[in-house]
Design a protein around this motif. Structure first.
Motif, PDB file in Angstrom:
ATOM      1  N   PHE A  18       0.778  -1.239   0.000  1.00 22.99           N
ATOM      2  CA  PHE A  18       0.000   0.000   0.000  1.00 22.99           C
ATOM      3  C   PHE A  18       0.810   1.290   0.000  1.00 22.99           C
ATOM      4  O   PHE A  18       0.222   2.362  -0.127  1.00 22.99           O
ATOM      5  CB  PHE A  18      -0.963   0.006   1.195  1.00 22.99           C
ATOM      6  N   SER A  19       2.134   1.235   0.132  1.00 21.39           N
ATOM      7  CA  SER A  19       2.920   2.461   0.165  1.00 21.39           C
ATOM      8  C   SER A  19       2.689   3.278  -1.108  1.00 21.39           C
ATOM      9  O   SER A  19       2.730   2.752  -2.213  1.00 21.39           O
ATOM     10  CB  SER A  19       4.406   2.133   0.325  1.00 21.39           C
ATOM     11  N   GLY A  20       2.424   4.567  -0.920  1.00 21.76           N
ATOM     12  CA  GLY A  20       2.152   5.460  -2.034  1.00 21.76           C
ATOM     13  C   GLY A  20       0.710   5.414  -2.515  1.00 21.76           C
ATOM     14  O   GLY A  20       0.360   6.074  -3.493  1.00 21.76           O
ATOM     15  N   HIS A  46      -8.638   4.062  -5.319  1.00 18.05           N
ATOM     16  CA  HIS A  46      -8.572   4.018  -3.853  1.00 18.05           C
ATOM     17  C   HIS A  46      -8.951   2.613  -3.398  1.00 18.05           C
ATOM     18  O   HIS A  46      -9.983   2.084  -3.790  1.00 18.05           O
ATOM     19  CB  HIS A  46      -9.546   5.014  -3.221  1.00 18.05           C
ATOM     20  N   PHE A  47      -8.098   2.013  -2.586  1.00 21.39           N
ATOM     21  CA  PHE A  47      -8.473   0.735  -1.987  1.00 21.39           C
ATOM     22  C   PHE A  47      -9.586   1.026  -0.990  1.00 21.39           C
ATOM     23  O   PHE A  47      -9.596   2.077  -0.340  1.00 21.39           O
ATOM     24  CB  PHE A  47      -7.279   0.098  -1.278  1.00 21.39           C
ATOM     25  N   VAL A  83      -1.018   6.438   2.479  1.00 29.35           N
ATOM     26  CA  VAL A  83       0.037   5.575   3.007  1.00 29.35           C
ATOM     27  C   VAL A  83       1.382   6.007   2.432  1.00 29.35           C
ATOM     28  O   VAL A  83       1.613   5.897   1.219  1.00 29.35           O
ATOM     29  CB  VAL A  83      -0.228   4.085   2.653  1.00 29.35           C
ATOM     30  N   ASP A  84       2.240   6.527   3.288  1.00 28.46           N
ATOM     31  CA  ASP A  84       3.618   6.834   2.925  1.00 28.46           C
ATOM     32  C   ASP A  84       4.503   5.803   3.616  1.00 28.46           C
ATOM     33  O   ASP A  84       4.074   5.140   4.559  1.00 28.46           O
ATOM     34  CB  ASP A  84       4.006   8.242   3.381  1.00 28.46           C
ATOM     35  N   LEU A  88       1.301   7.181   8.079  1.00 28.96           N
ATOM     36  CA  LEU A  88      -0.038   7.088   7.500  1.00 28.96           C
ATOM     37  C   LEU A  88      -0.766   8.363   7.902  1.00 28.96           C
ATOM     38  O   LEU A  88      -0.771   8.735   9.078  1.00 28.96           O
ATOM     39  CB  LEU A  88      -0.791   5.875   8.049  1.00 28.96           C
ATOM     40  N   TYR A  89      -1.370   9.039   6.940  1.00 32.13           N
ATOM     41  CA  TYR A  89      -2.104  10.270   7.207  1.00 32.13           C
ATOM     42  C   TYR A  89      -3.587   9.972   7.079  1.00 32.13           C
ATOM     43  O   TYR A  89      -4.029   9.467   6.048  1.00 32.13           O
ATOM     44  CB  TYR A  89      -1.691  11.360   6.216  1.00 32.13           C
TER      45      TYR A  89
END
Length: 147
Positions: A18-20, A46-47, A83-84, A88-89
């Motif tokens: 999920f990163s990015g 978007h998941f 997701v970075d 996570l923001y």
């Protein structure tokens, strides 16, 4: 509760997948929200995770993050997660008593690193939380990145 080794593995697998990317955590969408979301540019990218589905045993990486770190914050649902690799923001999608329009998501994503309700910082095998703007504040700053 997974052991520390499995927590590291769950975190690594979560970030590999999920990163990015973005995730929308929900308990069902009202009315035509999902259809309208899919009509938006990038809306199908978007998941989406339904929080009504219980965590499996053992949990999948996304279940581990959502059930152990996101849902305990008790933010209104649906929640948008950017997701970075290092954080996570989180920002909820409510505008007052109703879910905002899906077209607002891209505006929120433009400012999510400055305007978030919670930030989950990556540490080995867990995500400590830092609260951001008040839950009641979900204004969209259309001018933040339009200077």
């Amino acid at each position: 509760m997974p052991n520390p080794t499995s927590c590291l593995l769950l975190q690594r697998r979560f970030l590999e997948r999920f990163s990015g990317r973005t995730i929308i955590v929900h308990r069902g969408f009202p009315g035509t929200f999902l259809r309208e979301l899919l009509e938006q540019p990038g809306g199908g990218g978007h998941f989406r995770m339904d929080a009504r589905i219980a965590e499996s045993v053992p949990p999948t990486p996304i279940e581990w993050v959502v059930h152990r770190f996101v849902l305990p914050l008790s933010l209104p649902l649906p929640i948008l997660i950017q997701v970075d690799a290092d954080a996570l923001y989180l920002r909820h999608l409510m505008q007052g008593d109703h879910v905002g329009h899906p077209s607002e998501i891209l505006w929120m994503l433009d400012a999510i690193r400055e305007r978030y309700h919670a930030r989950l910082d990556r540490q080995q095998g867990h995500y400590p939380v830092t609260m951001g703007m008040p839950v009641q504040d979900n204004r969209i700053d259309y001018d933040l990145h339009n200077d």
